[in-house]
Design a protein around this motif. Structure first.
Motif, PDB file in Angstrom:
ATOM      1  N   LYS A  18      56.536  33.251  19.171  1.00 10.57           N
ATOM      2  CA  LYS A  18      56.861  31.935  19.722  1.00 10.57           C
ATOM      3  C   LYS A  18      55.598  31.214  20.159  1.00 10.57           C
ATOM      4  N   ALA A  19      54.564  31.344  19.346  1.00  8.49           N
ATOM      5  CA  ALA A  19      53.264  30.750  19.645  1.00  8.49           C
ATOM      6  C   ALA A  19      53.056  29.511  18.789  1.00  8.49           C
ATOM      7  N   ARG A  20      52.106  28.664  19.230  1.00  8.80           N
ATOM      8  CA  ARG A  20      51.738  27.477  18.460  1.00  8.80           C
ATOM      9  C   ARG A  20      50.473  27.786  17.655  1.00  8.80           C
ATOM     10  N   LEU A  21      50.596  27.654  16.326  1.00  6.79           N
ATOM     11  CA  LEU A  21      49.484  27.949  15.430  1.00  6.79           C
ATOM     12  C   LEU A  21      48.910  26.632  14.911  1.00  6.79           C
ATOM     13  N   GLU A  22      47.634  26.419  15.138  1.00  2.81           N
ATOM     14  CA  GLU A  22      46.944  25.225  14.658  1.00  2.81           C
ATOM     15  C   GLU A  22      45.859  25.668  13.678  1.00  2.81           C
ATOM     16  N   VAL A  23      45.815  24.995  12.512  1.00  2.00           N
ATOM     17  CA  VAL A  23      44.871  25.363  11.450  1.00  2.00           C
ATOM     18  C   VAL A  23      43.975  24.163  11.162  1.00  2.00           C
ATOM     19  N   ALA A  24      42.654  24.354  11.300  1.00  4.18           N
ATOM     20  CA  ALA A  24      41.655  23.342  10.902  1.00  4.18           C
ATOM     21  C   ALA A  24      41.013  23.817   9.611  1.00  4.18           C
ATOM     22  N   ALA A  25      41.182  23.030   8.547  1.00  2.00           N
ATOM     23  CA  ALA A  25      40.722  23.474   7.225  1.00  2.00           C
ATOM     24  C   ALA A  25      39.272  23.130   6.947  1.00  2.00           C
ATOM     25  N   ALA A  26      38.750  22.069   7.535  1.00  2.00           N
ATOM     26  CA  ALA A  26      37.385  21.613   7.227  1.00  2.00           C
ATOM     27  C   ALA A  26      36.685  21.200   8.525  1.00  2.00           C
ATOM     28  N   PRO A  27      35.346  21.259   8.554  1.00  2.00           N
ATOM     29  CA  PRO A  27      34.464  21.699   7.436  1.00  2.00           C
ATOM     30  C   PRO A  27      34.534  23.202   7.227  1.00  2.00           C
ATOM     31  N   SER A  28      34.945  23.939   8.273  1.00  2.00           N
ATOM     32  CA  SER A  28      35.134  25.381   8.142  1.00  2.00           C
ATOM     33  C   SER A  28      36.513  25.730   8.672  1.00  2.00           C
ATOM     34  N   ALA A  29      36.988  26.898   8.316  1.00  2.00           N
ATOM     35  CA  ALA A  29      38.329  27.314   8.734  1.00  2.00           C
ATOM     36  C   ALA A  29      38.322  27.704  10.206  1.00  2.00           C
ATOM     37  N   CYS A  30      39.386  27.267  10.890  1.00  2.00           N
ATOM     38  CA  CYS A  30      39.537  27.610  12.319  1.00  2.00           C
ATOM     39  C   CYS A  30      41.020  27.739  12.612  1.00  2.00           C
ATOM     40  N   PHE A  31      41.418  28.904  13.063  1.00  2.00           N
ATOM     41  CA  PHE A  31      42.817  29.177  13.415  1.00  2.00           C
ATOM     42  C   PHE A  31      42.913  29.324  14.935  1.00  2.00           C
ATOM     43  N   THR A  32      43.773  28.518  15.569  1.00  2.00           N
ATOM     44  CA  THR A  32      43.957  28.550  17.024  1.00  2.00           C
ATOM     45  C   THR A  32      45.408  28.914  17.323  1.00  2.00           C
ATOM     46  N   LEU A  33      45.593  29.984  18.063  1.00  2.00           N
ATOM     47  CA  LEU A  33      46.937  30.462  18.405  1.00  2.00           C
ATOM     48  C   LEU A  33      47.080  30.400  19.933  1.00  2.00           C
ATOM     49  N   THR A  34      48.008  29.580  20.380  1.00  2.00           N
ATOM     50  CA  THR A  34      48.292  29.463  21.822  1.00  2.00           C
ATOM     51  C   THR A  34      49.631  30.145  22.090  1.00  2.00           C
ATOM     52  N   PHE A  35      49.656  31.063  23.015  1.00  2.00           N
ATOM     53  CA  PHE A  35      50.851  31.888  23.195  1.00  2.00           C
ATOM     54  C   PHE A  35      51.001  32.325  24.654  1.00  2.00           C
ATOM     55  N   ARG A  36      52.179  32.863  24.944  1.00  2.00           N
ATOM     56  CA  ARG A  36      52.475  33.528  26.213  1.00  2.00           C
ATOM     57  C   ARG A  36      52.805  34.991  25.919  1.00  2.00           C
ATOM     58  N   GLU A  37      52.615  35.810  26.902  1.00  2.00           N
ATOM     59  CA  GLU A  37      52.886  37.243  26.715  1.00  2.00           C
ATOM     60  C   GLU A  37      54.380  37.455  26.503  1.00  2.00           C
ATOM     61  N   LEU A  38      54.712  38.211  25.491  1.00  2.00           N
ATOM     62  CA  LEU A  38      56.113  38.505  25.193  1.00  2.00           C
ATOM     63  C   LEU A  38      56.666  39.500  26.221  1.00  2.00           C
ATOM     64  N   PRO A  39      57.978  39.423  26.495  1.00  2.00           N
ATOM     65  CA  PRO A  39      58.585  40.415  27.398  1.00  2.00           C
ATOM     66  C   PRO A  39      58.427  41.820  26.838  1.00  2.00           C
ATOM     67  N   GLN A  40      58.264  42.780  27.742  1.00  2.00           N
ATOM     68  CA  GLN A  40      58.071  44.165  27.315  1.00  2.00           C
ATOM     69  C   GLN A  40      59.319  44.691  26.610  1.00  2.00           C
ATOM     70  N   THR A  41      60.491  44.284  27.144  1.00  2.00           N
ATOM     71  CA  THR A  41      61.745  44.686  26.524  1.00  2.00           C
ATOM     72  C   THR A  41      62.314  43.499  25.784  1.00  2.00           C
ATOM     73  N   PRO A  42      62.621  43.619  24.521  1.00  2.00           N
ATOM     74  CA  PRO A  42      63.141  42.477  23.766  1.00  2.00           C
ATOM     75  C   PRO A  42      64.399  41.928  24.407  1.00  2.00           C
ATOM     76  N   VAL A  43      64.472  40.590  24.503  1.00  2.00           N
ATOM     77  CA  VAL A  43      65.626  39.906  25.102  1.00  2.00           C
ATOM     78  C   VAL A  43      66.486  39.339  23.998  1.00  2.00           C
ATOM     79  N   ALA A  44      67.804  39.586  24.110  1.00  2.00           N
ATOM     80  CA  ALA A  44      68.714  39.104  23.073  1.00  2.00           C
ATOM     81  C   ALA A  44      68.772  37.586  23.117  1.00  2.00           C
ATOM     82  N   ALA A  45      68.907  36.973  21.927  1.00  2.00           N
ATOM     83  CA  ALA A  45      68.949  35.508  21.835  1.00  2.00           C
ATOM     84  C   ALA A  45      70.273  34.985  22.379  1.00  2.00           C
TER      85      ALA A  45
END
Length: 361
Positions: A334-361
């Motif tokens: 559930k993170a936000r992925l940002e991709v910069a293609a030029a002039p060089s590749a840059c991947f930025t992932l902004t996230f929060r720590e996931l719960p230790q025990t999976p939570v049902a949807a």
């Protein structure tokens, strides 16, 4: 006739013991006998009067003495009565004082007994409380020891599990390495190497968990350092001419977050080593940065100084398994992925720590 009646009166007064009147009667007879010339009888009555007068004076004196004695006795009696009253009052006051002292002593003794009773009761209650607390403490200590023993056993068991999983993954790596040595097709060899890199990423997680004191959190600085070293070792030829910079804040994340992060770093760094730098490219550098941007939010940046990505590249739609895996893992976190293609590749992932025990949807 006067003498006759005087003698009758004398007999009467003498019988009645009326001495004052008898003296008067004797004086009258003395006078009568003297007029008659009978001086012998007159002297006899005179002598009798003297005796009577002496008796009267003696009686009078005795009466005065008796009166004085009576007055004295009365005063003495009054004085004695006063003394007795004073003594009685003193006795009453003494008795009252004794009663007061006795009552005060009884009251003091009662209060002391009450205080002693209260203190004894409080002491018994305190002793009982202390005994109950000691028993509860003993029970809690026993439970803590049992929990500590169970936790130690669970820790040892989990460490053994992670150790065996790591060993099994090492066996898989060895099998893949053996498989690579039997292959001659470049595409197959590259696919096996990519699989080896991913398996190595998983194995490092279990190795860190096995070596760490915590079985639920991963030291990201140590993990990313070992991960980039393993990638450099797996792609030794490509990494020989690339400068790999790793900057990780001292963070500890749970395994539900660390595993997909490790796979994402593995895919992005592997892709950078394989495709970002054509032969003869002058500036060959790769950066891996992980830090906390605010409370509860983290940011992962993987960038290179290479030729960049085509502008039309969309990670979820490209044919590359690695980029599609990165996009899928980012969606899983559930993170936000940002991709910069030029002039060089840059991947930025902004996230929060996931719960230790999976939570049902």
């Amino acid at each position: 006739m006067a003498i006759y009646h005087a003698l009758k009166a004398r007999q009467l007064h003498k019988r009645n013991q009326n001495k004052p009147t008898l003296v008067i009667t004797n004086d009258l007879l003395d006078t009568l006998y003297a007029q008659q010339g009978n001086y012998r009888l007159a002297r006899r009555h005179t002598a009798e009067n003297r005796r009577l007068e002496a008796q009267l004076r003696q009686q009078e004196q005795e009466a005065k003495v008796a009166e004085l004695q009576g007055r004295y006795d009365t005063k003495e009696k009054e004085r004695s009565i006063q003394l007795l009253q004073q003594q009685n009052r003193i006795t009453q006051l003494a008795a009252l004082q004794q009663r007061t002292l006795r009552n005060a002593a009884l009251l003091t003794a009662g209060l002391l007994l009450l205080a002693v009773g209260v203190l004894v009761n409080r002491y018994r209650l305190r002793q009982r409380t202390v005994q109950q607390l000691a028993a509860q403490k003993q029970v809690l200590e026993t439970r803590d020891q049992e929990k500590e023993l169970l936790l130690r056993e669970k820790t040892l068991l989990l460490q053994e599990v992670h150790h065996r999983v790591k060993n099994n993954l090492q066996i898989v790596l060895s099998l893949l390495n053996t498989q690579v040595n039997t292959l001659h097709e470049p595409a197959a060899i590259e696919a096996i190497r990519d699989s080896q890199s991913r398996v190595q990423t998983m194995a490092l997680i279990h190795q860190n968990l096995y070596q760490s004191e915590s079985l639920a959190r991963i030291d990201m600085l140590s993990y990313f350092g070992e991960l980039t070293e393993a990638i450099s070792e797996a792609f030794r030829q490509e990494a020989a001419r690339v400068q790999l910079h790793v900057s990780v804040e001292p963070l500890q994340l749970n395994t539900h977050t660390a595993v997909p992060l490790g796979l994402i770093v593995n895919e992005l760094v592997t892709n950078a080593l394989k495709y970002a730098f054509p032969p003869g490219y002058p500036d060959q550098r790769v950066w891996v940065t992980l830090g906390q941007v605010e409370a509860g939010r983290y940011q992962l940046v993987v960038a290179d100084s290479g030729v960049g990505l085509p502008a039309s590249v969309v990670p979820t739609k490209v044919a590359s398994l690695g980029l599609r895996l990165v996009a899928g893992l980012a969606q899983q976190m559930k993170a936000r992925l940002e991709v910069a293609a030029a002039p060089s590749a840059c991947f930025t992932l902004t996230f929060r720590e996931l719960p230790q025990t999976p939570v049902a949807a």
